[in-house]
Design a protein around this motif. Sequence first.
Motif, PDB file in Angstrom:
ATOM      1  N   PRO A 150       0.827  -1.213   0.000  1.00  0.00           N
ATOM      2  CA  PRO A 150       0.000   0.000   0.000  1.00  0.00           C
ATOM      3  C   PRO A 150       0.862   1.265   0.000  1.00  0.00           C
ATOM      4  O   PRO A 150       1.987   1.255   0.512  1.00  0.00           O
TER       5      PRO A 150
ATOM      6  N   GLN B 203       2.515   4.622   1.008  1.00  0.00           N
ATOM      7  CA  GLN B 203       2.819   5.221   2.303  1.00  0.00           C
ATOM      8  C   GLN B 203       2.227   6.629   2.360  1.00  0.00           C
ATOM      9  O   GLN B 203       2.373   7.417   1.437  1.00  0.00           O
ATOM     10  N   THR B 204       1.548   6.898   3.458  1.00  0.00           N
ATOM     11  CA  THR B 204       0.907   8.189   3.634  1.00  0.00           C
ATOM     12  C   THR B 204       0.873   8.544   5.112  1.00  0.00           C
ATOM     13  O   THR B 204       0.937   7.654   5.971  1.00  0.00           O
TER      14      THR B 204
ATOM     15  N   GLN C  84      -4.775   4.774   8.478  1.00  0.00           N
ATOM     16  CA  GLN C  84      -5.562   3.876   7.648  1.00  0.00           C
ATOM     17  C   GLN C  84      -6.962   3.705   8.237  1.00  0.00           C
ATOM     18  O   GLN C  84      -7.185   3.892   9.436  1.00  0.00           O
ATOM     19  N   GLU C  85      -7.884   3.366   7.373  1.00  0.00           N
ATOM     20  CA  GLU C  85      -9.274   3.202   7.788  1.00  0.00           C
ATOM     21  C   GLU C  85      -9.410   2.027   8.761  1.00  0.00           C
ATOM     22  O   GLU C  85      -8.599   1.103   8.768  1.00  0.00           O
TER      23      GLU C  85
ATOM     24  N   VAL D 238     -12.315  -2.198   5.834  1.00  0.00           N
ATOM     25  CA  VAL D 238     -12.127  -2.278   4.390  1.00  0.00           C
ATOM     26  C   VAL D 238     -13.214  -3.200   3.844  1.00  0.00           C
ATOM     27  O   VAL D 238     -13.544  -4.224   4.451  1.00  0.00           O
TER      28      VAL D 238
ATOM     29  N   THR E 283       1.965  -6.987   6.121  1.00  0.00           N
ATOM     30  CA  THR E 283       1.553  -5.956   5.178  1.00  0.00           C
ATOM     31  C   THR E 283       0.867  -6.603   3.991  1.00  0.00           C
ATOM     32  O   THR E 283       1.457  -7.443   3.294  1.00  0.00           O
TER      33      THR E 283
ATOM     34  N   TYR F  32      -4.276  -4.438   1.081  1.00  0.00           N
ATOM     35  CA  TYR F  32      -5.438  -3.690   1.561  1.00  0.00           C
ATOM     36  C   TYR F  32      -5.262  -3.133   2.974  1.00  0.00           C
ATOM     37  O   TYR F  32      -6.184  -2.545   3.538  1.00  0.00           O
ATOM     38  N   GLY F  33      -4.071  -3.307   3.565  1.00  0.00           N
ATOM     39  CA  GLY F  33      -3.855  -2.760   4.894  1.00  0.00           C
ATOM     40  C   GLY F  33      -2.653  -3.364   5.591  1.00  0.00           C
ATOM     41  O   GLY F  33      -2.117  -4.401   5.168  1.00  0.00           O
TER      42      GLY F  33
ATOM     43  N   PRO G 189      -7.132  -2.861   9.671  1.00  0.00           N
ATOM     44  CA  PRO G 189      -8.551  -2.735   9.321  1.00  0.00           C
ATOM     45  C   PRO G 189      -9.296  -4.071   9.336  1.00  0.00           C
ATOM     46  O   PRO G 189      -8.730  -5.108   8.983  1.00  0.00           O
TER      47      PRO G 189
END
Length: 225
Positions: free
Chosen positions: A67, A69-70, A74-75, A78, A159, A162-163, A220
């Motif tokens: 995913p 990187q930010t 994360q939510e 999902v 990892t 999706y999360g 998630p």
Amino acid sequence: MNPRIGKIVKKVMAYLGMPLLFCLVGYGVCYIALSPLLSPALSALDMVVSENRPDFSDELKSIFTPPEQTDEPQEDTVSEKDIQIPTYETLYAKLEIQQVGISSDLYFGDSNKVLKKGLGQYIGSSIPGYGKPLLISGHNNGQFHKLKDVQVGDIVTITTSYGVYEYQVTDMQVKSSTDKSAYDLKQDKEQLILYTCYPFDMLGLTPNRYFVYADKISGPSIVSE
């Protein structure tokens, strides 16, 4: 044929043919007699060599994309429709335990072909996010050799596309390979169960297994719509 030449040929065959025949018979007898002793040694040697020799078999499938990187958290959930469920012998995640230096590809399925390349998840267990146990294995002289150094409190990170999921180690135990109480895949809890052959310095299948247990602390949840 000249009678004299014929006699010479017969003598040559007698001198060369009979010793050759006896040699072949002798080799055959020795092979039959020593085969039960040599087979285990050759099998063990093959296991050692197979860890280093090139793998010319077909590449295993992969659906794993790390995913992005930010800085955004994360939510919490999902949607099930937004994830791709892995099929047998498919690379779908990466497993890491930074405290002991374990970092390996994670495949869905635990065949010999998979375990030569990375870690394998038993297909009767759940993938991360479903709130069910995960059962993952690796070779004690390969990807899971450092599993012996894991301590209570260490973090296992899985990892997926999706999360990112984190599990905190709660216990380590040595169990018989036939002990059915070593894990419970029917429990309503996302417990991560890692295991390998024990002792760690032995080749081949051993009568015992080393288990590491960890509980989910983040990641998630997968929800159906």
